[in-house]
Design an enzyme around this catalytic site. Structure first.
Site, short mmCIF file in Angstrom:
data_model
loop_
_atom_site.label_atom_id
_atom_site.label_comp_id
_atom_site.label_asym_id
_atom_site.label_seq_id
_atom_site.Cartn_x
_atom_site.Cartn_y
_atom_site.Cartn_z
N GLU A 120 0.83 -1.21 0.00
CA GLU A 120 0.00 0.00 0.00
C GLU A 120 0.86 1.25 0.00
O GLU A 120 2.00 1.21 0.47
CB GLU A 120 -0.86 0.04 1.28
CG GLU A 120 -1.87 -1.07 1.36
CD GLU A 120 -2.46 -1.23 2.75
OE1 GLU A 120 -2.25 -0.36 3.62
OE2 GLU A 120 -3.13 -2.24 2.96
N LYS A 122 2.15 4.62 1.60
CA LYS A 122 2.17 5.16 2.96
C LYS A 122 1.76 6.62 2.86
O LYS A 122 2.53 7.47 2.42
CB LYS A 122 3.54 5.02 3.60
CG LYS A 122 3.52 5.50 5.05
CD LYS A 122 4.76 5.12 5.82
CE LYS A 122 4.57 5.38 7.32
NZ LYS A 122 4.25 6.76 7.65
N ASP A 124 0.87 10.38 3.53
CA ASP A 124 1.46 11.40 4.39
C ASP A 124 0.35 12.31 4.89
O ASP A 124 0.12 13.39 4.37
CB ASP A 124 2.50 12.20 3.60
CG ASP A 124 3.48 12.88 4.51
OD1 ASP A 124 3.40 12.68 5.73
OD2 ASP A 124 4.33 13.65 4.01
N TYR A 232 -7.34 2.02 5.36
CA TYR A 232 -6.33 0.98 5.14
C TYR A 232 -6.41 -0.18 6.13
O TYR A 232 -5.60 -1.09 6.07
CB TYR A 232 -4.91 1.55 5.07
CG TYR A 232 -4.46 2.38 6.25
CD1 TYR A 232 -4.39 1.85 7.53
CD2 TYR A 232 -4.07 3.72 6.06
CE1 TYR A 232 -3.97 2.62 8.60
CE2 TYR A 232 -3.65 4.49 7.13
CZ TYR A 232 -3.61 3.95 8.40
OH TYR A 232 -3.19 4.70 9.45
N LYS A 322 10.40 3.61 3.58
CA LYS A 322 10.28 5.05 3.36
C LYS A 322 11.06 5.52 2.13
O LYS A 322 12.11 4.98 1.79
CB LYS A 322 10.82 5.81 4.59
CG LYS A 322 10.13 5.44 5.88
CD LYS A 322 8.83 6.18 6.06
CE LYS A 322 9.07 7.63 6.35
NZ LYS A 322 8.65 8.06 7.67
N CYS A 416 20.89 45.85 -11.63
CA CYS A 416 21.30 44.49 -11.97
C CYS A 416 22.69 44.22 -11.41
O CYS A 416 23.62 45.00 -11.69
CB CYS A 416 21.28 44.32 -13.49
SG CYS A 416 22.02 42.77 -14.02
N CYS A 419 25.34 43.90 -14.50
CA CYS A 419 25.76 44.97 -15.41
C CYS A 419 25.50 46.36 -14.87
O CYS A 419 25.88 47.35 -15.48
CB CYS A 419 25.07 44.82 -16.77
SG CYS A 419 23.30 45.19 -16.72
N CYS A 434 16.29 43.05 -15.25
CA CYS A 434 17.36 43.95 -15.65
C CYS A 434 16.94 44.58 -16.97
O CYS A 434 16.45 43.90 -17.86
CB CYS A 434 18.65 43.14 -15.82
SG CYS A 434 19.90 44.02 -16.76
N CYS A 440 23.81 43.43 -20.97
CA CYS A 440 24.08 42.78 -19.69
C CYS A 440 24.82 41.47 -19.92
O CYS A 440 24.31 40.58 -20.59
CB CYS A 440 22.76 42.51 -18.96
SG CYS A 440 22.95 41.55 -17.46
S1 IVH Z 1 -1.01 0.49 8.83
C1 IVH Z 1 0.02 -1.23 12.96
N1 IVH Z 1 -1.04 1.46 6.45
O1 IVH Z 1 1.83 5.26 9.24
C2 IVH Z 1 0.18 -0.03 12.14
N2 IVH Z 1 -0.36 2.88 8.22
O2 IVH Z 1 3.76 4.49 11.61
C3 IVH Z 1 -1.08 0.26 11.43
N3 IVH Z 1 0.20 5.16 7.51
O3 IVH Z 1 0.21 6.24 12.13
C4 IVH Z 1 -0.88 1.26 10.38
N4 IVH Z 1 -0.23 4.86 5.39
O4 IVH Z 1 -0.74 7.10 10.01
C5 IVH Z 1 -0.78 1.69 7.74
N5 IVH Z 1 -1.14 2.18 4.25
C6 IVH Z 1 -0.90 2.44 5.54
C7 IVH Z 1 -0.46 3.70 6.00
C8 IVH Z 1 -0.19 3.87 7.35
C9 IVH Z 1 0.16 5.72 6.31
C10 IVH Z 1 0.65 5.82 8.74
C11 IVH Z 1 -0.35 5.78 9.86
C12 IVH Z 1 0.41 5.35 11.07
C13 IVH Z 1 1.82 5.39 10.62
C14 IVH Z 1 2.50 4.19 11.20
#
Ligand code: IVH
Length: 690
Positions: A120, A122, A124, A232, A322, A416, A419, A434, A440
């Site tokens: 999946e 991650k 932000d 998720y 990451k 500038c 020049c 400029c 220049c």
């Molecule tokens: S699973 C047991 N899936 O990452 C952990 N977390 O450090 C359950 N996060 O606080 C989390 N995308 O905010 C999971 N696809 C994803 C995620 C995800 C972002 C974040 C979440 C959590 C942090 C874990």
């Protein structure tokens, strides 16, 4: 308020229920599927009908009604909510080796050769938990410290991609969904644009904007910000819940309950699959509608997950792999001014070296004077630097708390730095320029560099350092001077020997054979990129003619709007520029005329080719200039007076004396349709010829 008997009340209740589920379905199509199935106006009618009915019968309002997403009075403080099951965090992997080690640990612990993983993005954003009691959203909380979070139910209710009720409520009495609240990149840009227009503080990134929007005591503010929830996970802590054996089945179930699950979530096998997913997502990262800071690998089989268990506060069965951080903080040591090819003075931050986006960054653009003011940047500040993909690093914000007492304000110079000419900022423009033009040296250097660049005249070996010397020693003032250089002069320069001088002269000599689009692009006319240069060259292979087109004629060319047309006309109206072009051509620069195969073919096959046309009157669908361009494209000529040499007169409404003259001389008269079919025939021939 209307009082009802029981039968009528039942009927109204059913009507309300039907309206609510219809609206919820349309919310799902609009916000989750991103594919509405009814027009917005029809949706508005449904929503208003529901609102009116609820106004009449307020005792029939339910918490899952779409009207209840907004409207609660502001809170004084958030109350705390204890999570039934703690919200854990993920262990991070920062390198491929760490990801490989993760898979190895899992295989060894499970004693298997290969593992199926759910993979999946991650996200932000901010982790939240949503509790549905008997199918209705009753509690929503932030993660907090993992054990207790803040009750933000009212705010979460305003997020349209969060269902207010489940589809199959009866089966489950308590169901918890976990996921991430994010602000989509486009919504973030839009929000910051609004903030900018209102003169309010900008948000640094989508995550901060999402956090700021979610932690509002007044849910009406949250409602006004566009937030999105990606699910998720689900917590299965109750006896009578449907049984899942795989994480992927949980996600499928969440989808069936109309939650938004990232399209990029998937399944893979083994470590090779994990790494392939990682690479695929790093490539996709910038084009995704939401920000991610890595990917998450989860053992798919829930029994295997249980066997693996947890270490302190993180599961052993999952890891976050990451991406290199796109943002980092560092000291801003100085602000210098860079002079661009078009004379734009750009403030550039000199930074204490910082590792961000996978490279060490020492400079970052500050864009222009207003951006520096808006971000309140001072010299000596600690700033957040962002480098996303290959995008030029930029300073996104200042950490005001860390401002030292000696921080200095930035003042845009009024001259500038290269020049000494006056620098001016036109009203309505963000950029200070400029006014020295090619006087220049900075602009000259950039102009020469652009002229010699790969996509322009492609002079191999003419690098930045050498250009600096050529300009500084006054050997070269304009691109035309390049063609006057000889081996002796070049060999005398720093870091040049006879051989490199000879190679450069050969490269310069080679560059004389070019194409018209490259030549036009190389001139460095403001706003003329490669595509426009091609469009111009397509229009006429005759540079002299191009140089004489007026603004109106230029605007008939595809891709050429008023600003571009003005810029082209301004460029060619400068005697200095025309002189440089004349010198370039007399030093032997040349290109094949009609070097576009299609154009050549069209011209040779054309019934228009070699014919002389006179245009008169108003044509129904095009201007006379447009008609002229079309005729010339196919090798025809357009003149202004009718004579025996005229092949056709094209007449629109209210034709002038040219029409009468054509009749007198028995010259064929065409209307627009006939002209078009004449032109069309040819392109058909040309295609057949291809
Ligand atoms: S699973 C047991 N899936 O990452 C952990 N977390 O450090 C359950 N996060 O606080 C989390 N995308 O905010 C999971 N696809 C994803 C995620 C995800 C972002 C974040 C979440 C959590 C942090 C874990």
């Amino acid at each position: 308020m209307v009082i009802l008997d029981m039968v009528s009340e039942k009927i109204i209740e059913e009507r309300l229920k039907a309206l609510r589920s219809t609206i919820a379905l349309h919310d799902f199509h609009y916000y989750v599927q991103d594919a509405p199935i009814i027009p917005d106006a029809d949706y508005d009618v449904l929503f208003r009908t529901l609102q009116q009915l609820e106004q009449q019968y307020p005792h029939l309002i339910t918490p899952d009604s779409p009207t209840q997403r907004v409207g609660a009075p502001p809170l004084k403080v958030f109350t705390r909510l204890t999570h039934q099951t703690p919200m854990l965090s993920l262990t991070n992997a920062f390198t491929e080796d760490e990801a490989i080690a993760f898979d190895k640990r899992i295989r060894e612990a499970l004693n298997v050769d290969q593992v199926n993983y759910a993979v999946e993005p991650k996200f932000d954003g901010l982790a939240v938990s949503l509790v549905y009691t008997n199918g209705i959203l009753t509690n929503g909380a932030t993660r907090g410290d993992g054990y207790t979070g803040e009750d933000i139910t009212l705010n979460l209710r305003t997020i349209p991609s969060i269902p207010l009720r489940l589809q199959t409520a009866s089966a489950i009495n308590q169901f918890e969904v976990r996921g991430e609240v994010v602000m989509l990149k486009a919504d973030f840009e839009h929000l910051n644009e609004q903030q900018r227009n209102k003169g309010e503080k900008l948000f640094v990134n989508p995550r901060n904007a999402a956090a700021g929007s979610l932690r509002q005591l007044d849910s009406n503010i949250t409602a006004a910000r566009k937030l999105t929830f990606f699910a998720y996970d689900a917590v299965l802590s109750h006896k009578n819940q449907p049984l899942f054996s795989k994480h992927s089945a949980i996600l499928d179930y969440l989808k069936s309950q109309q939650f938004l699950v990232a399209q990029q979530s998937g399944m893979t096998t083994g470590v090779a699959g994990l790494l392939a997913y990682y690479h695929e997502m790093s490539t996709l990262r910038l084009s995704l509608p939401y920000e991610i800071d890595g990917v998450v690998y989860k053992v798919d089989n829930l029994t295997q997950q249980e066997t693996l268990g947890y270490v302190s506060r993180a599961p052993r069965f999952a890891v976050a792999h990451k991406f290199p951080a796109q943002e980092a903080s560092t000291k801003l040591l100085a602000i210098e001014i860079q002079v661009g090819r078009t004379g734009a003075l750009t403030p550039v931050a000199r930074l204490a070296p910082v590792f961000v986006g996978g490279v060490t960054v020492t400079n970052a653009t500050l864009h222009n004077e207003d951006e520096v003011q808006r971000k309140q940047i001072m010299i000596g500040d600690t700033v957040i630097v962002r480098r996303a993909g290959d995008v030029i690093p930029e300073v996104v914000a200042v950490i005001l708390e860390q401002r030292p007492a000696h921080a200095q304000p930035f003042i845009m110079p009024d001259h500038c730095p290269a020049c000494g000419s006056k620098a001016a900022r036109l009203p309505g423009e963000a950029v200070t320029r400029c006014t020295g033009g090619l006087y220049c040296p900075a602009q000259r250097k950039q102009a020469i560099w652009h002229f010699a660049s790969r996509r322009a005249l492609d002079i191999d070996g003419l690098g930045e350092k050498l250009i600096d010397q050529l300009i500084d020693c006054e050997l070269v003032h304009t691109p035309a001077d390049l063609y006057k250089l000889n081996i002796d002069t070049l060999a005398g320069l720093e870091r040049m020997a006879e051989k490199s001088a000879r190679n450069l002269v050969t490269a310069i000599e080679h560059s004389k054979r070019t194409t018209l689009p490259r030549f036009i692009y190389a001139l460095g006319i403001r706003h003329i990129g490669e595509a426009t240069a091609k469009a111009l060259a397509n229009q006429t292979s005759d540079l002299d003619r191009l140089m004489t087109l007026n603004i109106e004629q230029l605007q008939q060319i595809p891709d050429v709007g008023p600003v571009v047309a003005q810029s082209i006309a301004d460029f060619f109206s400068e005697a200095h520029n025309r002189e440089v072009i004349r010198q370039l051509l007399s030093s032997g620069l040349q290109w094949e005329v009609a070097n576009h195969d299609a154009q050549q073919l069209a011209q040779t096959n054309s019934a228009v080719s070699g014919k002389t046309f006179v245009l008169t009157g108003t044509l129904p669908t095009m201007t006379r200039d447009q008609a002229k361009i079309k005729i010339e494209q196919q090798g025809g000529k357009v003149t202004s007076s009718v004579s025996s040499a005229t092949s056709y007169v094209v007449a629109g409404s209210d034709p002038g004396s040219k029409y009468t003259k054509a009749i007198e001389l028995s010259i064929p008269v065409l209307d627009e349709d006939q002209l078009l079919s004449l032109l069309q025939n040819i392109s058909i021939d040309a295609q057949q010829g291809n």
